[in-house]
Design a protein around this motif. Structure first.
Motif, PDB file in Angstrom:
ATOM      1  N   UNK A   8      34.981  19.052  40.541  1.00  0.00           N
ATOM      2  CA  UNK A   8      35.295  19.915  41.322  1.00  0.00           C
ATOM      3  C   UNK A   8      35.386  21.472  41.130  1.00  0.00           C
ATOM      4  N   UNK A   9      36.146  21.083  39.448  1.00  0.00           N
ATOM      5  CA  UNK A   9      36.479  22.696  38.454  1.00  0.00           C
ATOM      6  C   UNK A   9      35.379  22.731  38.370  1.00  0.00           C
ATOM      7  N   UNK A  10      34.721  22.284  37.578  1.00  0.00           N
ATOM      8  CA  UNK A  10      33.185  23.123  36.636  1.00  0.00           C
ATOM      9  C   UNK A  10      32.875  23.418  37.854  1.00  0.00           C
ATOM     10  N   UNK A  17      34.266  32.080  38.048  1.00  0.00           N
ATOM     11  CA  UNK A  17      33.426  33.568  37.075  1.00  0.00           C
ATOM     12  C   UNK A  17      32.325  35.086  37.095  1.00  0.00           C
ATOM     13  N   UNK A  18      30.981  34.265  37.744  1.00  0.00           N
ATOM     14  CA  UNK A  18      30.451  35.834  38.128  1.00  0.00           C
ATOM     15  C   UNK A  18      31.108  36.824  39.082  1.00  0.00           C
ATOM     16  N   UNK A  24      36.007  42.053  39.454  1.00  0.00           N
ATOM     17  CA  UNK A  24      36.652  43.238  37.738  1.00  0.00           C
ATOM     18  C   UNK A  24      35.913  44.231  38.007  1.00  0.00           C
ATOM     19  N   UNK A  25      34.503  44.142  37.743  1.00  0.00           N
ATOM     20  CA  UNK A  25      33.729  45.610  36.771  1.00  0.00           C
ATOM     21  C   UNK A  25      33.643  46.348  38.174  1.00  0.00           C
TER      22      UNK A  25
END
Length: 88
Positions: A8-10, A17-18, A24-25
């Motif tokens: 689940x974490x992976x 992450x993407x 953020x950008x």
């Protein structure tokens, strides 16, 4: 962490992450990470001659440039060799 929790974490990292990078950008990456005036303008770029007259004009220009540089190089070599001729 083991077993199901690791999976689940992976999965969360692979998905989030993407998304986090995009958040953020932002969406206007072209204006943030672009270099101004990086690509040359059309008038500054090389133009391939397509018409026969343009090709002939380009060949004459290249021939004149080559002959000018050759004459310049020979004049410089001639100027350097004159003192050595007087010594012999």
């Amino acid at each position: 962490m083991g077993g199901l929790n690791l999976e689940v974490f992976k999965f969360g990292m692979y998905v989030m992450f993407p998304i986090g990078i995009m958040y953020y950008f932002g969406t206007n990456l072209d204006s943030r990470f672009s270099v101004p005036d990086f690509w040359p303008r059309a008038e500054n770029a090389n133009k391939i001659p397509l018409e026969r007259d343009e090709i002939d004009a380009e060949l004459q220009r290249l021939r004149a440039r080559r002959l000018y540089l050759r004459d310049k190089r020979l004049a410089e070599q001639g100027g350097q060799q004159q003192p050595s001729e007087g010594r012999e």
